[in-house]
Design a protein around this motif. Structure first.
Motif, mmCIF file in Angstrom:
data_model
loop_
_atom_site.group_PDB
_atom_site.id
_atom_site.type_symbol
_atom_site.label_atom_id
_atom_site.label_comp_id
_atom_site.label_asym_id
_atom_site.label_seq_id
_atom_site.Cartn_x
_atom_site.Cartn_y
_atom_site.Cartn_z
ATOM 1 N N GLU A 98 -9.119 8.118 -6.153
ATOM 2 C CA GLU A 98 -10.333 7.818 -7.070
ATOM 3 C C GLU A 98 -10.022 6.844 -8.191
ATOM 4 O OE1 GLU A 98 -13.384 8.474 -6.499
ATOM 5 O OE2 GLU A 98 -12.791 9.440 -4.873
ATOM 6 N N ALA A 99 -8.718 7.106 -8.543
ATOM 7 C CA ALA A 99 -8.197 5.923 -9.708
ATOM 8 C C ALA A 99 -8.265 4.467 -9.200
ATOM 9 C CB ALA A 99 -6.860 6.417 -10.093
ATOM 10 N N LEU A 100 -8.136 4.390 -7.899
ATOM 11 C CA LEU A 100 -7.776 3.034 -7.393
ATOM 12 C C LEU A 100 -9.024 2.153 -7.351
ATOM 13 C CD1 LEU A 100 -5.654 3.651 -4.238
ATOM 14 C CD2 LEU A 100 -4.896 3.221 -6.471
ATOM 15 N N PRO A 101 -10.314 2.596 -7.141
ATOM 16 C CA PRO A 101 -11.289 1.760 -7.332
ATOM 17 C C PRO A 101 -11.508 1.145 -8.973
ATOM 18 C CG PRO A 101 -12.083 3.347 -6.041
ATOM 19 C CD PRO A 101 -10.682 3.759 -6.509
ATOM 20 N N LEU A 102 -11.149 1.900 -9.683
ATOM 21 C CA LEU A 102 -11.114 1.760 -11.217
ATOM 22 C C LEU A 102 -10.023 0.897 -11.880
ATOM 23 C CD1 LEU A 102 -11.716 5.154 -12.523
ATOM 24 C CD2 LEU A 102 -13.499 3.278 -12.368
ATOM 25 N N LEU A 103 -9.064 0.720 -10.991
ATOM 26 C CA LEU A 103 -7.826 0.066 -11.594
ATOM 27 C C LEU A 103 -7.407 -1.242 -10.627
ATOM 28 C CD1 LEU A 103 -5.916 2.864 -12.650
ATOM 29 C CD2 LEU A 103 -7.002 1.415 -14.191
ATOM 30 N N ALA A 104 -7.346 -0.950 -9.373
ATOM 31 C CA ALA A 104 -6.959 -2.124 -8.214
ATOM 32 C C ALA A 104 -7.802 -3.305 -8.009
ATOM 33 C CB ALA A 104 -6.590 -1.313 -7.153
ATOM 34 N N ASP A 105 -7.091 -4.333 -7.589
ATOM 35 C CA ASP A 105 -7.834 -5.527 -7.159
ATOM 36 C C ASP A 105 -8.498 -5.157 -5.813
ATOM 37 O OD1 ASP A 105 -5.584 -6.967 -5.037
ATOM 38 O OD2 ASP A 105 -4.899 -5.868 -6.562
ATOM 39 N N GLY A 106 -9.365 -5.940 -5.277
ATOM 40 C CA GLY A 106 -9.880 -5.782 -4.169
ATOM 41 C C GLY A 106 -9.093 -5.737 -2.897
ATOM 42 N N ALA A 107 -8.062 -6.517 -2.784
ATOM 43 C CA ALA A 107 -7.118 -6.339 -1.693
ATOM 44 C C ALA A 107 -6.346 -5.039 -1.618
ATOM 45 C CB ALA A 107 -6.160 -7.441 -1.555
ATOM 46 N N THR A 108 -6.171 -4.336 -2.792
ATOM 47 C CA THR A 108 -5.326 -3.332 -2.527
ATOM 48 C C THR A 108 -6.227 -1.987 -2.362
ATOM 49 O OG1 THR A 108 -3.921 -4.040 -4.408
ATOM 50 C CG2 THR A 108 -3.994 -1.912 -4.173
ATOM 51 N N ILE A 109 -7.565 -2.286 -3.019
ATOM 52 C CA ILE A 109 -8.398 -1.283 -2.550
ATOM 53 C C ILE A 109 -8.995 -1.053 -1.039
ATOM 54 C CG2 ILE A 109 -10.983 -0.719 -3.198
ATOM 55 C CD1 ILE A 109 -10.892 -1.627 -5.772
ATOM 56 N N GLU A 110 -8.930 -2.530 -0.401
ATOM 57 C CA GLU A 110 -9.276 -2.265 1.014
ATOM 58 C C GLU A 110 -8.038 -1.603 1.595
ATOM 59 O OE1 GLU A 110 -12.068 -3.093 2.728
ATOM 60 O OE2 GLU A 110 -12.739 -3.161 0.669
ATOM 61 N N ALA A 111 -6.696 -2.138 1.182
ATOM 62 C CA ALA A 111 -5.468 -1.547 1.744
ATOM 63 C C ALA A 111 -5.757 -0.109 1.771
ATOM 64 C CB ALA A 111 -4.167 -2.043 1.341
ATOM 65 N N ALA A 112 -6.027 0.434 0.648
ATOM 66 C CA ALA A 112 -6.094 1.867 0.527
ATOM 67 C C ALA A 112 -7.286 2.516 1.267
ATOM 68 C CB ALA A 112 -6.543 2.266 -0.919
ATOM 69 N N HIS A 113 -8.295 1.891 1.563
ATOM 70 C CA HIS A 113 -9.299 2.234 2.659
ATOM 71 C C HIS A 113 -8.710 2.387 4.015
ATOM 72 C CE1 HIS A 113 -12.641 2.892 -0.166
ATOM 73 N NE2 HIS A 113 -12.767 1.428 -0.375
ATOM 74 N N GLU A 114 -8.076 1.401 4.190
ATOM 75 C CA GLU A 114 -7.405 1.272 5.786
ATOM 76 C C GLU A 114 -6.208 2.408 5.867
ATOM 77 O OE1 GLU A 114 -3.966 -1.301 8.147
ATOM 78 O OE2 GLU A 114 -5.027 -2.485 6.367
ATOM 79 N N LEU A 115 -5.476 2.727 4.804
ATOM 80 C CA LEU A 115 -4.464 3.813 4.483
ATOM 81 C C LEU A 115 -5.003 5.381 4.890
ATOM 82 C CD1 LEU A 115 -1.727 5.040 4.638
ATOM 83 C CD2 LEU A 115 -1.696 4.432 2.190
ATOM 84 N N ASN A 116 -6.351 5.315 3.997
ATOM 85 C CA ASN A 116 -7.180 6.734 4.323
ATOM 86 C C ASN A 116 -7.590 6.841 5.560
ATOM 87 O OD1 ASN A 116 -7.241 7.212 1.589
ATOM 88 N ND2 ASN A 116 -9.047 6.499 0.993
ATOM 89 N N ARG A 117 -8.260 5.723 6.157
ATOM 90 C CA ARG A 117 -8.654 6.135 7.778
ATOM 91 C C ARG A 117 -7.321 6.259 8.466
ATOM 92 N NH1 ARG A 117 -11.841 1.630 6.020
ATOM 93 N NH2 ARG A 117 -10.333 0.063 6.745
ATOM 94 N N ALA A 118 -6.259 5.850 8.390
ATOM 95 C CA ALA A 118 -5.193 6.085 9.215
ATOM 96 C C ALA A 118 -4.455 7.639 8.793
ATOM 97 C CB ALA A 118 -3.804 5.346 8.918
#
Length: 188
Positions: A98-118
């Motif tokens: 939940e902290a990532l969408p507040l602090l991270a850049d777009g590429a890092t947020i997308e990478a976190a979504h990919e990691l969540n799915r994995a």
């Protein structure tokens, strides 16, 4: 009259010096504040990234342990304990994300979504008790390790960490390659 002009020139020079000092001081303070703010946000981003990726890695590791336990004939009590740990880690991963969408850049947020799915793809069969053949499990675990690599790479880029990122070699990681138990291990 020459004295008046000299005095006026001196006053103008003093005022110009004071104005210059004021402007330089303001610019220096503004730059220092911007640097301090940047460092403060970078530290918060780093803390958020570490918290999230630690939980995501632990979730994948626990899911792998559940799978390996099933392959190796672990007791129901041991599996239940691992599943409870997996549930606890999943809560931690979800909260850390939940902290990532507040602090991270777009590429890092997308990478976190990919990691969540994995992570979810590893967790689902572990939670449901689905028996997967090793090739399917290894493909899921490899996808998880690649998603970890991508997250690290994007996070480093977002934090402008110097140097080259050394990606994990998927095939070399024992966490993505559980070894079946030998017959002597199962008998013990």
């Amino acid at each position: 009259m020459d004295q008046a002009i000299t005095a006026l020139a001196a006053v103008i020079a003093v005022l110009a010096g004071a104005a210059g000092t004021y402007v330089v001081g303001r610019l220096t303070d503004r730059d220092r504040f911007a640097r301090e703010l940047h460092v403060r946000w970078d530290q918060r981003r780093l803390d958020a990234y570490v918290s999230y990726v630690s939980a995501a890695k632990l979730a994948g590791t626990r899911a792998n342990q559940v799978h390996a336990g099933r392959i190796n004939g672990a007791s129901e009590a041991d599996l239940a304990a691992l599943l409870q740990e997996l549930a606890d880690v999943e809560i931690r991963r979800s909260e850390a994300f939940e902290a990532l969408p507040l602090l991270a850049d777009g590429a890092t947020i997308e990478a976190a979504h990919e990691l969540n799915r994995a992570v979810w793809q590893l967790e689902q069969p572990a939670r449901l008790g689905t028996k997967l053949d090793d090739d399917v499990w290894h493909a899921l675990a490899d996808k998880w390790v690649n998603a970890l690599n991508n997250f690290h790479s994007c996070a480093r880029a977002g934090l402008t960490v110097p140097g080259q990122f050394s990606r994990r070699d998927v095939a070399a990681l024992p966490v993505s390659r559980p070894e079946p138990a030998t017959s002597s291990t199962r008998e013990q």
